[in-house]
Motif scaffolding. Structure first.
Motif, mmCIF file in Angstrom:
data_model
loop_
_atom_site.group_PDB
_atom_site.id
_atom_site.type_symbol
_atom_site.label_atom_id
_atom_site.label_comp_id
_atom_site.label_asym_id
_atom_site.label_seq_id
_atom_site.Cartn_x
_atom_site.Cartn_y
_atom_site.Cartn_z
ATOM 1 N N HIS A 15 0.842 -1.210 0.000
ATOM 2 C CA HIS A 15 0.000 0.000 0.000
ATOM 3 C C HIS A 15 0.873 1.253 0.000
ATOM 4 N N LEU A 16 1.928 1.227 0.824
ATOM 5 C CA LEU A 16 2.805 2.411 0.891
ATOM 6 C C LEU A 16 3.524 2.625 -0.437
ATOM 7 N N ALA A 17 3.983 1.527 -1.051
ATOM 8 C CA ALA A 17 4.682 1.653 -2.336
ATOM 9 C C ALA A 17 3.738 2.228 -3.401
ATOM 10 N N ALA A 18 2.459 1.839 -3.334
ATOM 11 C CA ALA A 18 1.494 2.298 -4.346
ATOM 12 C C ALA A 18 1.225 3.798 -4.254
ATOM 13 N N VAL A 19 1.321 4.344 -3.039
ATOM 14 C CA VAL A 19 1.055 5.789 -2.901
ATOM 15 C C VAL A 19 2.339 6.620 -2.924
ATOM 16 N N ALA A 20 3.494 5.942 -3.000
ATOM 17 C CA ALA A 20 4.769 6.669 -3.038
ATOM 18 C C ALA A 20 5.200 6.959 -4.468
ATOM 19 N N VAL A 21 4.310 6.759 -5.421
ATOM 20 C CA VAL A 21 4.634 6.989 -6.830
ATOM 21 C C VAL A 21 4.728 8.488 -7.124
ATOM 22 N N ASP A 22 5.137 8.822 -8.360
ATOM 23 C CA ASP A 22 5.392 10.223 -8.703
ATOM 24 C C ASP A 22 4.194 11.134 -8.489
ATOM 25 N N ALA A 23 2.990 10.653 -8.819
ATOM 26 C CA ALA A 23 1.801 11.489 -8.616
ATOM 27 C C ALA A 23 1.020 10.983 -7.411
ATOM 28 N N GLY A 24 1.751 10.542 -6.398
ATOM 29 C CA GLY A 24 1.121 9.971 -5.212
ATOM 30 C C GLY A 24 0.884 10.987 -4.110
ATOM 31 N N CYS A 25 0.980 10.513 -2.861
ATOM 32 C CA CYS A 25 0.569 11.359 -1.725
ATOM 33 C C CYS A 25 1.397 12.638 -1.617
ATOM 34 N N HIS A 26 2.663 12.620 -2.091
ATOM 35 C CA HIS A 26 3.486 13.821 -1.922
ATOM 36 C C HIS A 26 3.144 14.947 -2.876
ATOM 37 N N ALA A 27 2.271 14.665 -3.854
ATOM 38 C CA ALA A 27 1.844 15.739 -4.762
ATOM 39 C C ALA A 27 0.802 16.633 -4.099
ATOM 40 N N CYS A 28 0.223 16.168 -2.980
ATOM 41 C CA CYS A 28 -0.828 16.945 -2.281
ATOM 42 C C CYS A 28 -0.244 18.218 -1.685
ATOM 43 N N HIS A 29 -0.944 19.346 -1.852
ATOM 44 C CA HIS A 29 -0.488 20.619 -1.287
ATOM 45 C C HIS A 29 -1.208 20.980 0.003
ATOM 46 N N SER A 30 -2.016 20.063 0.505
ATOM 47 C CA SER A 30 -2.765 20.319 1.744
ATOM 48 C C SER A 30 -3.650 21.565 1.644
ATOM 49 N N HIS A 31 -4.249 21.797 0.491
ATOM 50 C CA HIS A 31 -5.191 22.915 0.358
ATOM 51 C C HIS A 31 -6.442 22.653 1.183
ATOM 52 N N GLN A 32 -6.751 21.383 1.379
ATOM 53 C CA GLN A 32 -7.891 20.939 2.182
ATOM 54 C C GLN A 32 -9.255 21.222 1.569
ATOM 55 N N SER A 33 -9.295 21.399 0.255
ATOM 56 C CA SER A 33 -10.602 21.524 -0.404
ATOM 57 C C SER A 33 -11.401 20.233 -0.223
ATOM 58 N N CYS A 34 -10.695 19.104 -0.203
ATOM 59 C CA CYS A 34 -11.384 17.810 -0.031
ATOM 60 C C CYS A 34 -12.122 17.786 1.296
ATOM 61 N N ALA A 35 -11.433 18.212 2.356
ATOM 62 C CA ALA A 35 -12.057 18.206 3.681
ATOM 63 C C ALA A 35 -13.188 19.231 3.743
ATOM 64 N N GLU A 36 -12.974 20.357 3.078
ATOM 65 C CA GLU A 36 -13.971 21.430 3.081
ATOM 66 C C GLU A 36 -15.280 20.977 2.441
ATOM 67 N N HIS A 37 -15.184 20.189 1.363
ATOM 68 C CA HIS A 37 -16.377 19.846 0.596
ATOM 69 C C HIS A 37 -16.928 18.460 0.848
ATOM 70 N N CYS A 38 -16.184 17.595 1.551
ATOM 71 C CA CYS A 38 -16.670 16.212 1.747
ATOM 72 C C CYS A 38 -18.035 16.223 2.415
ATOM 73 N N PRO A 39 -19.061 15.656 1.744
ATOM 74 C CA PRO A 39 -20.416 15.687 2.314
ATOM 75 C C PRO A 39 -20.541 14.836 3.575
ATOM 76 N N VAL A 40 -19.603 13.877 3.765
ATOM 77 C CA VAL A 40 -19.669 13.026 4.952
ATOM 78 C C VAL A 40 -18.826 13.620 6.087
ATOM 79 N N GLY A 41 -18.111 14.698 5.787
ATOM 80 C CA GLY A 41 -17.297 15.344 6.813
ATOM 81 C C GLY A 41 -15.970 14.653 7.073
ATOM 82 N N LEU A 42 -15.486 13.879 6.103
ATOM 83 C CA LEU A 42 -14.171 13.253 6.272
ATOM 84 C C LEU A 42 -13.080 14.288 5.996
ATOM 85 N N ASN A 43 -11.846 13.939 6.398
ATOM 86 C CA ASN A 43 -10.717 14.835 6.174
ATOM 87 C C ASN A 43 -9.595 14.095 5.435
ATOM 88 N N PRO A 44 -9.753 13.936 4.119
ATOM 89 C CA PRO A 44 -8.718 13.225 3.353
ATOM 90 C C PRO A 44 -7.343 13.880 3.473
#
Lengths: 238, 110
Positions: free
Chosen positions: A189-218
């Protein structure tokens, strides 16, 4: 509340235009009600997608006045700025027709992020005991309620900039599996998200958390992945 | 290189860790040193009095070159259509240029 409301709806595919309709207003009307009214009474050729109408299935997500939302759980009076509602297909996904998007790229990202449970031998032999107050169980529980509506995928600017980015939903899913003690392939699982466009591409803008209708915080899940992947890389485990 | 993005991420965060205290120290030293009025000769007298000052600023220059170039590469990749090997090499050249300019300045105060 009586009268009519001006509803602008996207018509076409990637190329298209907004078409205006006059829809009678009702008490407690949802945006999905508006779309359904247009399709049933004004233009049966309108394409859109819905199933449960009560915020369980996640299939009716659309852009409402520029914001990704579940239309079934969005009351018109909350969003009808100046008596007008503009409804478009979800951002960051190919449009099939009108309000219906092709969800395939979204679900492809889930597969690329290895967002599927891999049973460990121990878990297969016996029922795993997972105490509810276990820290890892708490981390998994915080992200587990995702129903895959793609609102976060649509809200994410990094997805817009880099279409190959795994995206908040897929990474959130990976995070729940990394914290699942029954899962037998943590490194995978870690290797799958460590790819070039994986978790490190996230800028932590938090739009996902802002808009998630279930209130999750991706964003939080992705931050957790970044940390685990970083240390795994430094230890030479990736 | 395998997992290039991941290692660039680690290098950028690592260089940020180095930069943050150095920037604060740098600003603090400026405020302290010039509060009573100071000439260039006096500043040079102090920076040349100890090998620690040039060493600190050399580290500063290295960290800034690493941090700035990686950030620039990300911004260009996300905001323009430019990516791939030519972008990698161009931002590497930018890092080397920053390093060269920074270390030249350090050489003067050493």
């Amino acid at each position: 509340m009586t009268g009519t409301l001006k509803v602008e709806i996207w018509r076409g595919a990637e190329e298209g235009h907004f078409e205006a309709f006059e829809v009678p207003t009702q008490p407690s009307q949802t945006v999905l009600d508006l779309v359904t009214y247009v399709q049933r009474k004004l233009d049966p050729s309108l394409a859109y997608r819905f199933a449960c109408r009560v915020g369980v299935c996640g299939s009716c997500a659309m852009m409402v006045n520029g914001t990704p939302r579940w239309t079934c759980r969005t009351h018109v009076n909350k969003v009808a700025a100046e008596g007008k509602v503009r409804i478009a297909p979800l951002r960051n996904l190919p449009v099939i027709k009108d309000l219906a998007t092709d969800m395939a790229p979204f679900f492809d990202r889930m597969q690329e992020a290895k967002g599927r449970f891999v049973p460990s031998e121990a878990a297969a032999k016996d029922v795993a005991v997972v105490p509810p107050d276990d820290p890892k169980r708490k981390e998994a529980a915080a992200g587990i309620e995702c129903i895959g509506c793609a609102v976060c995928h649509s809200a994410c600017d990094v997805v817009a900039w880099r279409p190959d980015y795994l995206g908040p939903a897929a990474l959130n899913r990976a995070w729940t599996l990394v914290n699942d003690v029954r899962d037998g392939d943590r490194q995978g699982h870690l290797a799958a998200v460590a790819v070039d466009a994986g978790c490190h591409a996230c800028h932590s803008h938090q739009s996902c958390a802002e808009h998630c209708p279930v209130g999750l915080n991706p964003s939080r899940s992705i931050a957790g992945l970044k940390q685990l992947v970083l240390w795994a890389a430094v230890r030479g485990e990736l | 290189m395998k997992r290039l993005e991941l290692w660039l991420y680690i290098a950028q965060r690592g260089s940020a860790l180095v930069l943050a205290p150095l920037v604060l120290l740098h600003l603090g030293v400026i405020l302290y040193a010039v509060s009573g009025g100071l000439t260039a000769a006096e500043i040079l007298g102090r920076t040349r009095s100890s090998a620690l000052w040039p060493a600190m600023y050399a580290l500063f220059a290295v960290a800034a070159a690493v941090h700035g170039a990686i950030g620039l590469r990300v911004v260009i990749r996300e905001w323009t259509a430019w990516q791939g090997r030519s972008l990698d090499l161009s931002t590497l050249a930018f890092a080397l240029l920053l390093l060269l300019l920074g270390l030249r300045a350090v050489q003067v105060i050493a």
